[in-house]
Design a protein around this motif. Structure first.
Motif, PDB file in Angstrom:
ATOM      1  N   VAL A   1     117.822  52.136  40.296  1.00  0.00           N
ATOM      2  CA  VAL A   1     118.742  52.047  41.420  1.00  0.00           C
ATOM      3  C   VAL A   1     118.309  50.949  42.388  1.00  0.00           C
ATOM      4  O   VAL A   1     119.124  50.177  42.894  1.00  0.00           O
ATOM      5  CB  VAL A   1     118.843  53.406  42.144  1.00  0.00           C
ATOM      6  N   GLY A   2     116.985  50.854  42.649  1.00  0.00           N
ATOM      7  CA  GLY A   2     116.487  49.861  43.587  1.00  0.00           C
ATOM      8  C   GLY A   2     116.828  48.430  43.193  1.00  0.00           C
ATOM      9  O   GLY A   2     117.416  47.685  43.998  1.00  0.00           O
TER      10      GLY A   2
ATOM     11  N   ILE B   1     110.076  46.244  55.540  1.00  0.00           N
ATOM     12  CA  ILE B   1     110.028  45.756  54.164  1.00  0.00           C
ATOM     13  C   ILE B   1     108.775  46.208  53.442  1.00  0.00           C
ATOM     14  O   ILE B   1     108.703  46.158  52.210  1.00  0.00           O
ATOM     15  CB  ILE B   1     110.131  44.213  54.158  1.00  0.00           C
ATOM     16  N   ASP B   2     107.764  46.689  54.161  1.00  0.00           N
ATOM     17  CA  ASP B   2     106.548  47.167  53.494  1.00  0.00           C
ATOM     18  C   ASP B   2     106.819  48.402  52.648  1.00  0.00           C
ATOM     19  O   ASP B   2     105.975  48.785  51.830  1.00  0.00           O
ATOM     20  CB  ASP B   2     105.462  47.461  54.521  1.00  0.00           C
ATOM     21  N   ALA B   3     107.988  49.058  52.814  1.00  0.00           N
ATOM     22  CA  ALA B   3     108.324  50.206  51.953  1.00  0.00           C
ATOM     23  C   ALA B   3     108.474  49.785  50.499  1.00  0.00           C
ATOM     24  O   ALA B   3     108.214  50.582  49.591  1.00  0.00           O
ATOM     25  CB  ALA B   3     109.610  50.868  52.443  1.00  0.00           C
ATOM     26  N   ILE B   4     108.899  48.538  50.247  1.00  0.00           N
ATOM     27  CA  ILE B   4     109.029  48.064  48.867  1.00  0.00           C
ATOM     28  C   ILE B   4     108.182  46.834  48.609  1.00  0.00           C
ATOM     29  O   ILE B   4     108.050  46.410  47.458  1.00  0.00           O
ATOM     30  CB  ILE B   4     110.500  47.716  48.536  1.00  0.00           C
ATOM     31  N   GLY B   5     107.586  46.239  49.644  1.00  0.00           N
ATOM     32  CA  GLY B   5     106.894  44.974  49.473  1.00  0.00           C
ATOM     33  C   GLY B   5     105.388  45.058  49.446  1.00  0.00           C
ATOM     34  O   GLY B   5     104.713  44.036  49.586  1.00  0.00           O
ATOM     35  N   LYS B   6     104.817  46.266  49.262  1.00  0.00           N
ATOM     36  CA  LYS B   6     103.363  46.375  49.227  1.00  0.00           C
ATOM     37  C   LYS B   6     102.802  45.667  47.993  1.00  0.00           C
ATOM     38  O   LYS B   6     103.491  45.515  46.982  1.00  0.00           O
ATOM     39  CB  LYS B   6     102.935  47.843  49.223  1.00  0.00           C
TER      40      LYS B   6
ATOM     41  N   SER C   1     109.439  47.551  40.511  1.00  0.00           N
ATOM     42  CA  SER C   1     110.629  46.937  39.918  1.00  0.00           C
ATOM     43  C   SER C   1     111.563  46.410  41.007  1.00  0.00           C
ATOM     44  O   SER C   1     112.149  45.327  40.872  1.00  0.00           O
ATOM     45  CB  SER C   1     111.378  47.966  39.057  1.00  0.00           C
ATOM     46  N   THR C   2     111.685  47.167  42.099  1.00  0.00           N
ATOM     47  CA  THR C   2     112.513  46.705  43.211  1.00  0.00           C
ATOM     48  C   THR C   2     111.928  45.445  43.842  1.00  0.00           C
ATOM     49  O   THR C   2     112.653  44.496  44.161  1.00  0.00           O
ATOM     50  CB  THR C   2     112.631  47.813  44.268  1.00  0.00           C
ATOM     51  N   LEU C   3     110.605  45.420  44.005  1.00  0.00           N
ATOM     52  CA  LEU C   3     109.956  44.227  44.558  1.00  0.00           C
ATOM     53  C   LEU C   3     110.138  43.029  43.638  1.00  0.00           C
ATOM     54  O   LEU C   3     110.435  41.916  44.099  1.00  0.00           O
ATOM     55  CB  LEU C   3     108.468  44.514  44.785  1.00  0.00           C
ATOM     56  N   ASN C   4     109.987  43.229  42.333  1.00  0.00           N
ATOM     57  CA  ASN C   4     110.168  42.130  41.387  1.00  0.00           C
ATOM     58  C   ASN C   4     111.587  41.574  41.452  1.00  0.00           C
ATOM     59  O   ASN C   4     111.800  40.359  41.406  1.00  0.00           O
ATOM     60  CB  ASN C   4     109.860  42.599  39.965  1.00  0.00           C
ATOM     61  N   GLN C   5     112.584  42.461  41.570  1.00  0.00           N
ATOM     62  CA  GLN C   5     113.968  41.998  41.666  1.00  0.00           C
ATOM     63  C   GLN C   5     114.188  41.225  42.967  1.00  0.00           C
ATOM     64  O   GLN C   5     114.909  40.220  42.995  1.00  0.00           O
ATOM     65  CB  GLN C   5     114.915  43.194  41.598  1.00  0.00           C
ATOM     66  N   LEU C   6     113.553  41.665  44.049  1.00  0.00           N
ATOM     67  CA  LEU C   6     113.671  40.947  45.319  1.00  0.00           C
ATOM     68  C   LEU C   6     113.069  39.549  45.213  1.00  0.00           C
ATOM     69  O   LEU C   6     113.636  38.568  45.718  1.00  0.00           O
ATOM     70  CB  LEU C   6     112.978  41.744  46.429  1.00  0.00           C
TER      71      LEU C   6
END
Length: 682
Positions: A291-292, A316-321, A337-342
């Motif tokens: 979903v992310g 953004i640290d919720a997904i960018g750690k 996976s969400t960070l990689n997509q970002l």
């Protein structure tokens, strides 16, 4: 209005344009009468529920021609008279009785049906056989009994009712989610349960919803100047592109909580006059896998449709750690996976698309290095707590809606001097609390005293008037606070005292002393030692004047211990440990110390020695100044609150040439303005 907004807001905007005369500004046309409004969904649901209940009742209702019998009635009225033709056992709990044609002579209609219930088939067969034996019925003439299993329409509906209810609830919820998600998503597309991969970003219309400008943001001139470049590019991109320049793709706004990171992003969108997509970092990650990344793709697709625009990702640290920490399973996989997509999306869109990504965080030290490299978040804008000049500017902004007769310039300067270390959110809270206090006392204006009470409320908490101290406890608190005040009064590097109170406040504060620290960024060894001695003044005063010590110094001892460990392990201020620092913000989750056991023992010994040194120095100082401590404590018991002026009357001025931040920033300005007025009058 751009076409992208028509795509976003859908047919609702088009209908509004038709009512206004069309987007080209043509002549107004008479609209046809609107169709009748359909019944609201809640009325339809109620009507359907009532109808279904009635149908279910009619299905399960017994037949009007049916008549239930008892075993005794069946035997005396039909079996003994020989009227029974056959018996049918239905579902092993009910017996249906079929009579002979001769029963019509007894006045029984052929449509009349009779039945009776049985407890068990074996018991029924035994009773029937016993009755026929008593009546002497031969074996070849005995009543035939058949067995049958029947499932009625009502019973079938009852069996399937839970499944049907579950399907109906699922369909209803999917329609509700579709109605809410269709307009709430970034793209305003696709609803229902199948739209879970759509972005939850909220779009703000630059024409009506983003009203924040840079004039509403104060206290961070450097950050405002740095972020202004994004505004200039979004307003006039050709001026940069003709020289071959490209705007940075993104900027990280980092700083403590309440310093105005979100406000800066809104002001950027308001100044640039472009759409503003706002989303929280935690909204990308759900319990469903994939979903992310899907929401990240949908967010950037929507941004490209509405370009030029600004994307703001809060927290953004919720997904960018940083990746690779804390294991690689469960929700951590989804977050990575969400960070990689970002990262892919920020590399994917070109600078010519005029999409700027702003992100806010309180923990920039934990972000992944790939997120911070040039080409993704190029600019790192630090928004720190404001200094005294910045606080005065912020007070001017938040004092505008406050109804007061005070001089705004002088009031903002004084309040800025009284609130060192406050963030923009704290300052706004102070102004609101002052207005609440004035309203509570039914005042027409908010005066200076209300603002001072509001500052005390924010710093120390609400007064606990219901907490009545015993005389012994009140005396202990008075001598404790007097020890703090006198120790700080005769220590050169201690912060200047402003007010001392023994009125209970907050959760556990039985008294407090308010100081005026400078906006200072470097501290020497002597300054830190004086601060430790001032903090230990309350505990030492209890030791001098009472036979025992109390738990009131718990918070003071915690502060002193932290200060001592910081000197030894962080700042390298200890001779035996040496100029070494063991502080590593990147390694917070490690489970072992970055030094040996021998070094740990040495650190503990040096910290204990440092605290004992400060304690002995404070004990010597307050023993020499015992009479002054006695005077201050007695005045506190009498007045409960004493100010700096009261201290000067009791002890005289501090034996140092000092200019406090209050004298320098408030009184000097007042003196200068007074001299200026005298010169004009002369």
């Amino acid at each position: 209005m751009p076409k992208a907004f028509e795509d976003f807001f859908g047919n609702g905007n088009k209908q509004q344009q038709q009512q206004r005369g069309g987007p080209e500004g043509g002549k107004r046309q008479r609209q046809p009468p609107l169709p009748e409004t359909p019944s609201p969904p809640n009325a339809n649901i109620i009507l359907g529920t009532l109808l279904g209940t009635y149908v279910l009742y009619k299905i399960t209702e017994p037949s009007e021609n049916g008549r239930e019998l008892t075993w005794q009635t069946f035997r005396t009225s039909f079996l003994n008279k020989g009227m029974v033709d056959r018996l049918v056992v239905v579902n092993r709990d009910m017996v249906r009785v079929y009579l002979r044609p001769e029963a019509v002579s007894l006045g029984i209609s052929r449509q009349q049906q009779f039945y009776f219930s049985i407890g068990s088939v074996a018991s029924f067969e035994n009773n029937l056989e016993k009755a026929q034996n008593e009546l002497g019925i031969p074996s070849n003439e005995r009543i035939p009994v058949t067995f049958r299993d029947e499932v009625g329409l009502g019973n079938a509906f009852i069996h399937f009712a839970p499944t049907l209810l579950l399907i109906g609830a699922f369909m209803y919820l999917s329609r509700r989610v579709g109605g809410a998600g269709g307009g709430g998503g970034a793209g305003g597309q696709g609803g229902g349960i199948f739209g879970i991969g759509k972005s939850k970003a909220k779009m703000f219309n630059q024409e009506s919803q983003v009203k924040v400008k840079f004039k509403d943001v104060a206290g961070a001139d450097e950050a405002k100047e740095e972020i202004m470049e994004f505004v200039k590019f979004l307003k006039n991109p050709t001026a940069y592109e003709r020289l071959g320049a490209t705007i940075p793709k993104g900027a990280i706004l980092s700083g403590p909580p309440g310093t105005g990171k979100t406000l800066f992003a809104k002001a950027t969108a308001g100044e640039a006059g472009v759409p503003f997509l706002s989303v929280s970092g935690s909204e990308f990650v759900e319990m469903f896998v994939g979903v992310g990344p899907s929401r990240v793709r949908d967010l950037f697709a929507t941004a490209k449709k509405n370009a030029p625009c600004i994307i703001f990702v809060d927290e953004i640290d919720a997904i960018g750690k940083a990746r690779g920490k804390g294991g690689s399973f469960g929700s951590n996989d989804e977050r990575e996976s969400t960070l990689n997509q970002l990262l892919v999306e920020m590399d994917g869109f070109d600078s010519s698309e005029h999409v700027v990504v702003l992100a806010g965080t309180n923990r920039s030290d934990v972000l992944d290095p790939a997120l911070l490299r040039p080409g993704r978040f190029d600019r790192h804008i630090a928004i720190d707590r404001p200094d005294i000049g910045g606080r005065a500017q912020i007070f001017k902004v938040h004092l505008k809606p406050i109804k007061t007769h005070e001089n705004m310039e002088q009031l903002s300067r004084k309040l800025a001097a009284l609130t060192p270390g406050f963030s923009g959110a704290d300052i706004r809270n102070v102004c609101n609390e002052a207005a609440l206090i004035a309203a509570r006392h039914l005042k027409d204006q908010v005066d200076e005293h209300d603002f001072e009470q509001a500052i005390e409320r924010v710093i120390a908490g609400l007064e606990k008037k219901s907490r009545v101290l015993s005389p012994e406890e009140k005396k202990t608190v008075a001598y404790h606070e007097a020890g703090h005040a006198v120790a700080g009064w005769y220590l050169q590097h201690a912060d200047p005292l402003l007010k001392v109170s023994i009125i209970p406040r907050g959760v556990a504060a039985l008294g407090y002393a308010q100081y005026l620290p400078k906006d200072q960024y470097l501290y020497s060894v002597k300054q830190m030692l004086d601060r430790m001695c001032m903090t230990l003044g309350g505990r030492v005063s209890e030791q001098i004047f009472f036979d025992t010590i109390t738990t009131g110094a718990h918070d003071d001892l915690q502060k002193v211990t932290k200060m001592a460990y910081a000197q030894v392990t962080v700042y390298g201020m200890n001779e035996k440990v040496g100029p070494m620092s063991f502080d590593d913000p990147q390694a917070e989750q490690q489970f072992q110390k970055p030094f040996s056991e021998q070094t740990a023992t040495l650190i503990d010994d040096e910290v204990r020695s440092l605290v004992n040194q400060a304690y002995d120095r404070t004990l010597q100082l307050l023993t020499e100044r015992k009479e002054e401590v006695e005077k201050v404590a007695q005045l506190l018991l009498q007045k409960e609150v004493i100010s700096r002026e009261d201290m000067e009357q009791l002890l005289g001025r501090r034996p140092f040439n000092e200019i406090t931040i209050y004298d320098e920033y408030v009184q000097k300005k007042v003196t200068y303005s007074y001299r200026f007025l005298l010169e004009i009058s002369w």
